[in-house]
Design a protein around this motif. Structure first.
Motif, short mmCIF file in Angstrom:
data_model
loop_
_atom_site.label_atom_id
_atom_site.label_comp_id
_atom_site.label_asym_id
_atom_site.label_seq_id
_atom_site.Cartn_x
_atom_site.Cartn_y
_atom_site.Cartn_z
N THR A 286 0.84 -1.20 0.00
CA THR A 286 0.00 0.00 0.00
C THR A 286 0.88 1.26 0.00
O THR A 286 1.73 1.42 0.87
CB THR A 286 -0.92 0.04 1.23
OG1 THR A 286 -1.72 -1.14 1.27
CG2 THR A 286 -1.82 1.26 1.20
N PRO A 287 0.69 2.16 -0.96
CA PRO A 287 1.52 3.37 -0.98
C PRO A 287 1.21 4.28 0.19
O PRO A 287 0.07 4.36 0.66
CB PRO A 287 1.14 4.03 -2.31
CG PRO A 287 -0.23 3.52 -2.61
CD PRO A 287 -0.28 2.12 -2.08
N ILE A 288 2.23 4.97 0.67
CA ILE A 288 2.03 5.95 1.75
C ILE A 288 1.59 7.26 1.12
O ILE A 288 2.28 7.83 0.27
CB ILE A 288 3.34 6.15 2.54
CG1 ILE A 288 3.72 4.85 3.24
CG2 ILE A 288 3.18 7.29 3.55
CD1 ILE A 288 5.05 4.93 3.99
N VAL A 289 0.43 7.73 1.50
CA VAL A 289 -0.11 8.97 0.93
C VAL A 289 0.56 10.18 1.57
O VAL A 289 1.01 10.13 2.72
CB VAL A 289 -1.65 9.03 1.11
CG1 VAL A 289 -2.33 7.90 0.35
CG2 VAL A 289 -2.04 8.97 2.58
N SER A 290 0.62 11.26 0.82
CA SER A 290 1.33 12.45 1.27
C SER A 290 0.75 13.02 2.56
O SER A 290 1.48 13.54 3.42
CB SER A 290 1.31 13.52 0.18
OG SER A 290 1.92 13.06 -1.00
N SER A 291 -0.56 12.93 2.71
CA SER A 291 -1.21 13.52 3.89
C SER A 291 -0.85 12.80 5.19
O SER A 291 -1.07 13.33 6.27
CB SER A 291 -2.73 13.50 3.71
OG SER A 291 -3.21 12.18 3.59
N ALA A 292 -0.29 11.58 5.08
CA ALA A 292 0.07 10.82 6.28
C ALA A 292 1.44 11.17 6.82
O ALA A 292 1.82 10.75 7.91
CB ALA A 292 0.01 9.32 5.98
N ARG A 293 2.21 11.92 6.04
CA ARG A 293 3.57 12.25 6.45
C ARG A 293 3.61 13.55 7.25
O ARG A 293 2.68 14.35 7.20
CB ARG A 293 4.47 12.38 5.23
CG ARG A 293 4.67 11.06 4.48
CD ARG A 293 5.69 11.23 3.39
NE ARG A 293 5.98 9.97 2.72
CZ ARG A 293 6.82 9.05 3.16
NH1 ARG A 293 7.45 9.24 4.30
NH2 ARG A 293 7.03 7.94 2.50
N GLY A 294 4.70 13.72 7.97
CA GLY A 294 4.93 14.98 8.67
C GLY A 294 4.13 15.13 9.95
O GLY A 294 4.00 16.23 10.48
N LYS A 295 3.62 14.01 10.47
CA LYS A 295 2.85 14.08 11.72
C LYS A 295 3.76 13.71 12.90
O LYS A 295 4.61 12.83 12.82
CB LYS A 295 1.68 13.10 11.66
CG LYS A 295 0.78 13.26 10.45
CD LYS A 295 -0.04 14.53 10.51
CE LYS A 295 -0.93 14.67 9.28
NZ LYS A 295 -1.97 13.65 9.22
N ASN A 296 3.54 14.36 14.03
CA ASN A 296 4.23 14.03 15.29
C ASN A 296 5.76 14.07 15.16
O ASN A 296 6.47 13.20 15.67
CB ASN A 296 3.81 12.63 15.78
CG ASN A 296 2.32 12.57 16.09
OD1 ASN A 296 1.71 13.58 16.37
ND2 ASN A 296 1.76 11.38 16.06
N ILE A 297 6.27 15.09 14.46
CA ILE A 297 7.71 15.23 14.31
C ILE A 297 8.39 15.39 15.68
O ILE A 297 9.51 14.91 15.89
CB ILE A 297 8.05 16.44 13.41
CG1 ILE A 297 7.51 16.21 12.00
CG2 ILE A 297 9.54 16.68 13.37
CD1 ILE A 297 8.10 15.02 11.30
N ALA A 298 7.69 16.01 16.62
CA ALA A 298 8.27 16.23 17.95
C ALA A 298 8.51 14.92 18.69
O ALA A 298 9.27 14.87 19.66
CB ALA A 298 7.34 17.13 18.78
N LEU A 299 7.87 13.83 18.24
CA LEU A 299 8.01 12.54 18.92
C LEU A 299 9.02 11.62 18.25
O LEU A 299 9.05 10.42 18.55
CB LEU A 299 6.64 11.84 18.96
CG LEU A 299 5.53 12.57 19.73
CD1 LEU A 299 4.22 11.82 19.59
CD2 LEU A 299 5.90 12.73 21.19
N LYS A 300 9.84 12.15 17.33
CA LYS A 300 10.72 11.29 16.55
C LYS A 300 11.74 10.54 17.40
O LYS A 300 12.23 9.47 17.01
CB LYS A 300 11.43 12.10 15.47
CG LYS A 300 12.40 13.15 16.00
CD LYS A 300 13.05 13.89 14.85
CE LYS A 300 14.03 14.96 15.36
NZ LYS A 300 14.67 15.68 14.24
#
Length: 310
Positions: A286-300
């Protein structure tokens, strides 16, 4: 000029054809949409091939044709989005707005790839003939080889990550608690299945799927937990393996649920063919959609399951 112009068009169309195989895994491309994509690739390739001699002749006004082409390709994106949105109501499992936008954007971007490959192929031809004084026929052969290599490089550059890159997928058991409460793996309370006949179908045909973020990483978890990404996974399962349900049986629609214990996603799924390996591959691809990226960067730097998070 005539020969290299033709070569530029061929390389541009070839670039689109090389990328077209990814489309077939996600939505119909034959025969009507396939033909339309080839025609658009031809137009894009012709523009890219003409741009080099225009720049050499300093005919800068010809660059305005690129803006017209960009506008046309944006219109193609909007048309594809509108078409898929209209079809949503007829799907047993919906694609979701995030996946539709990803598909529409892909249509637009791949036409630009035809322009780039055609432009660079023709530009490379002029470079080696003028700077290195190589024979025209030899230059054509070298340019063709360059264009083919470039086509595969462009395909590799725009290749999207998939769920298999950020999560592990395994098959888990399906059961019921308190007679009617659906359980998938260790997560209970998925839904209340009231009819005995429906519970029997779940037990007979159902497959439990658990999608576990790799490395206990919150960034990976945020991708698989994104609502648009969840719907994309459900649709990819349906499009590849079918769904054992009728229009009037909404209880069998695969609905991904979050397991707060390990931030995984679980799905109760009823495929037409109960092939566990194929199910795992369908989820992983399943491809990762663009809207799913960039979430919770502070928790990396945080790790799932640790009390201090680190």
């Amino acid at each position: 000029m005539d020969k290299v112009f033709l070569i530029g068009i061929i390389i541009g169309v070839l670039t689109r054809l090389i990328m077209l195989n990814l489309d077939q895994k996600q939505y119909p491309t034959q025969p009507n949409v396939l033909i339309s994509q080839i025609v658009l690739a031809f137009v894009a390739s012709a523009l890219g091939a003409l741009l080099v001699p225009a720049l050499i002749e300093r005919s800068y006004t010809s660059i305005t044709f690129l803006s017209l082409a960009a506008e046309q390709f944006r219109q193609v994106r909007e048309n594809r989005r509108d078409t898929l949105t209209e079809l949503e109501a007829k799907q047993l499992v919906k694609r979701g707005n995030a996946f539709i936008e990803e598909i529409a954007k892909t249509y637009e971007v791949r036409n630009y790839m035809s322009i780039i490959s055609s432009f660079l192929t023709v530009g490379f031809y002029y470079l080696i003939t003028s700077e290195f004084k190589i024979n025209d026929n030899i230059s054509l052969v070298i340019s063709i080889a360059f264009g083919i290599i470039l086509a595969f490089l462009l395909k590799r550059m725009i290749k999207r990550d998939s769920i298999g890159d950020v999560a592990d997928v395994k098959i888990v058991d399906i059961g019921f608690e308190n007679d009617s409460i659906l359980r998938v793996g260790s997560l209970s309370g998925i839904t209340n299945v009231g009819l005995k006949s429906e519970r029997e179908k779940f037990l007979k045909y159902g497959v439990g799927i658990e999608i576990i973020p790799k490395g206990k990483n919150y960034i990976n978890a945020s991708i698989v937990q994104d609502p648009g990404q969840r719907q994309t996974i459900a649709y990819n399962l349906y499009s590849r393996l079918g769904l054992y349900r009728q229009k009037n049986e909404p209880v069998f629609t695969p609905i991904p649920r979050r397991n707060p214990k390990n931030e995984s996603i679980v799905i109760a799924y009823l495929p037409i063919q109960k092939n566990e390996e194929a199910i795992i591959q369908a989820v992983k691809s399943t491809p990762i959609v663009s809207s799913a990226r960039g979430k919770n960067i502070a928790l990396k730097n945080y790790i799932i399951g640790r009390k201090d998070g680190k």
